[in-house]
Design a protein around this motif. Structure first.
Motif, PDB file in Angstrom:
ATOM      1  N   SER A  88       0.816  -1.220   0.000  1.00 52.17           N
ATOM      2  CA  SER A  88       0.000   0.000   0.000  1.00 52.17           C
ATOM      3  C   SER A  88       0.846   1.265   0.000  1.00 52.17           C
ATOM      4  N   VAL A 110       0.700   4.904   1.787  1.00 52.29           N
ATOM      5  CA  VAL A 110       1.030   5.130   3.194  1.00 52.29           C
ATOM      6  C   VAL A 110       2.295   5.964   3.374  1.00 52.29           C
ATOM      7  N   SER A 169      -1.267  -0.607  10.287  1.00 53.09           N
ATOM      8  CA  SER A 169      -1.889   0.390   9.419  1.00 53.09           C
ATOM      9  C   SER A 169      -0.865   1.352   8.828  1.00 53.09           C
ATOM     10  N   ASP A 170       0.281   1.531   9.489  1.00 52.18           N
ATOM     11  CA  ASP A 170       1.324   2.396   8.944  1.00 52.18           C
ATOM     12  C   ASP A 170       1.940   1.810   7.680  1.00 52.18           C
ATOM     13  N   TYR A 184       0.267  -1.004   5.870  1.00 51.32           N
ATOM     14  CA  TYR A 184      -0.746  -1.549   4.977  1.00 51.32           C
ATOM     15  C   TYR A 184      -1.961  -0.649   4.788  1.00 51.32           C
ATOM     16  N   GLY A 185      -2.012   0.459   5.490  1.00 55.37           N
ATOM     17  CA  GLY A 185      -3.107   1.395   5.317  1.00 55.37           C
ATOM     18  C   GLY A 185      -4.464   0.730   5.470  1.00 55.37           C
ATOM     19  N   ASN A 186      -5.355   1.007   4.532  1.00 59.28           N
ATOM     20  CA  ASN A 186      -6.698   0.432   4.596  1.00 59.28           C
ATOM     21  C   ASN A 186      -6.731  -1.066   4.335  1.00 59.28           C
ATOM     22  N   ALA A 222      -5.032  -3.226   6.034  1.00 59.24           N
ATOM     23  CA  ALA A 222      -4.727  -3.948   7.274  1.00 59.24           C
ATOM     24  C   ALA A 222      -5.910  -4.801   7.743  1.00 59.24           C
ATOM     25  N   LYS A 223      -7.124  -4.278   7.642  1.00 66.47           N
ATOM     26  CA  LYS A 223      -8.289  -5.025   8.104  1.00 66.47           C
ATOM     27  C   LYS A 223      -8.470  -6.323   7.312  1.00 66.47           C
TER      28      LYS A 223
END
Length: 490
Positions: A379, A438, A452-453, A455-457, A459-460
């Motif tokens: 990402s 990111v 999240s740092d 993989y950004g969005n 990550a979920k």
């Protein structure tokens, strides 16, 4: 997460050897002396840890057997490919290392233009074998790095400007999961796993082979380093600021500062690349060449030689720490000067850090941003370039200070206009789909930062796929992804 080690069970070595007795795998323990010490060696001495044992595997079945033993006895373990990580993710104290270094085979299909690479191969193996068929693929800029680590984290190289990231040219992988199951993942086989592997692969299993798309590369390239005194920074930066508009994907320039031997005096370096003729290369880089560099090492070289040109600055001696951020062009001279001054202020303070490197990796991103940030786990696609700092040092007592400085240098850069990563974690660089990247290259990051740092969005979705493929979080040595079940909608 498995937290037990071999330390409390002195017979575990014998049990593991018995599990692997019918295989070609080699189990090394401290009593094996030099062979063991070589096996736990890493690119950075900072990452050398005394493993209880190292299992040198030769095939997927041996990995399956080793993982079964690890699960049965709830043991700590890591996987070692090229051993280049500075995060320590391929090292473990008093646990098991699954070592892939005997799996270095490379097979080229010249008709299909594909390159199949075993999981423990180095980029030198790939470059050399592919060149026999006048082919190449997007690999690392230093050829003694492992194929696995660079690929699973994304992969930028000199051919990125023409063909995108390493993962953009990955066709399939063979992988051993936490369960021991052996799967192939591609766009048509287990596509959700293939999505995850391209950017977060270290969290999902042991990749035993990669198949890459190859590209015609019959001719040598123009490449090498130009060294300048620091007072040439304004002129060099003026050229850099034209690069985005002037390159056609066949050029790249890695530039920054270091204090190389023998004088260890601060120098401005520009490592230039042009995939074409000498005449074309010298014409493109004419503004730099006209500055009369102190040394000019640029010349025509075979493609396999290209990725060895920076090896001397990335040798295996000493301790090393990477940190990264990102930057946009054009860059303002005061910002660059401030970063250089802060960097040199640190490395000139300590004699054992003189060979450290602050590097602005100006590799074209036009092909990279053609792919959406949600097309795969990776990402970091945006209209920006990677900024890297590599601190090299010798004294162990300096470990904490080095890590703190490296992080502060790149995070502090984010407070200034022109650098992508901002203090609150937002970025201002987007890809062609308009999705924000990111601003952090996972291969330059430590493993203790939020998922999240990196993989950004994505990550979920990655955490949901962890639940499917590794629900027990067996593979927990990369950027932390915790398996989370999918909550059905009511």
């Amino acid at each position: 997460m498995f937290i037990f080690t071999l330390g409390g069970a002195p017979d575990m070595d014998a049990l593991l050897r018995n599990r692997l007795v019918t295989t070609k795998a080699e189990v090394l323990v401290p009593a094996d002396g030099e062979r063991y010490e070589e096996a736990i060696g890493r690119w950075s001495e900072h990452c050398v840890k005394k493993a209880k044992c190292v299992v040198k595997v030769t095939c997927a079945d041996e990995i399956t057997k080793t993982l079964s033993f690890i699960r049965d006895h709830r043991l700590g373990f890591v996987v070692r490919g090229g051993g280049h990580s500075t995060s320590g993710s391929s090292s473990i104290a008093n646990g098991i290392v699954i070592d892939l270094s005997l799996m270095r085979g490379v097979t080229v299909d010249p008709a299909l233009k594909t390159i199949r690479v075993e999981g423990g191969a180095l980029w030198s193996d790939v470059d050399t074998e592919a060149a026999k068929y006048n082919l190449a693929t997007v690999g690392g800029t230093v050829n003694h790095t492992g194929v696995g680590g660079l690929t699973l984290g994304g992969g930028y190289g000199f051919l990125t400007g023409k063909y995108g990231l390493t993962i953009d040219n990955l066709l399939s992988v063979d992988i051993v999961l936490a369960s021991g199951d052996q799967l192939t993942a591609s766009e048509t086989q287990n596509p959700d796993l293939f999505w995850a592997i391209r950017g977060a692969g270290q969290n999902f299993g042991v990749v035993t082979s990669f198949t890459f798309r190859g590209f015609d590369q019959p001719n040598p390239v123009y490449a090498g380093t130009l060294l300048f005194p620091l007072d040439k920074l304004p002129q060099v930066l003026a050229f850099i600021n034209t690069f985005h508009a002037s390159n056609d994907g066949n050029q790249a320039i890695l530039w920054g500062v270091s204090c190389p031997p023998p004088a260890h005096a601060p120098l401005l370096l520009t490592h230039i690349f042009h995939n074409g003729t000498l005449e074309e290369g010298t014409a493109f880089f004419a503004p730099l060449l006209a500055l009369e560099p102190l040394a000019n090492f640029a010349t025509m070289v075979p493609y396999p030689t290209l990725n060895s040109l920076l090896n001397h600055a990335s040798g295996f001696e000493g301790r090393k720490q990477f940190a990264g951020s990102a930057f946009k062009l054009p860059l303002a001279l005061p910002l660059v000067q401030t970063l250089i001054d802060r960097f040199l202020g640190f490395v000139t303070q300590f004699p054992d850090t003189k060979e450290s490197l602050l590097l602005f990796e100006t590799i074209p991103y036009k092909e990279v941003v053609k792919v959406s940030n949600d097309a795969m786990a990776f990402s970091n696609r945006g209209e920006y370039y990677n900024l890297a700092v590599m601190i090299k040092w010798k004294e162990a007592e300096r470990d904490a200070d080095v890590r703190k400085f490296a992080r502060e240098l790149v995070s502090g850069a984010g407070l200034a206009e022109g650098v992508v990563r901002q203090k609150d974690g937002e970025v201002n660089g987007t890809n062609a789909e308009g999705v924000e990247g990111v601003g952090m290259y996972g291969n330059y990051a430590n493993t203790d930062i939020p998922a999240s740092d990196i993989y950004g969005n994505n990550a979920k979705k990655l955490e949901e796929l962890k639940q499917k493929y590794d629900p027990g979080n067996l593979f927990d040595r990369g950027t932390k992804l915790v398996a989370k079940p999918v909550v059905p909608m009511n």
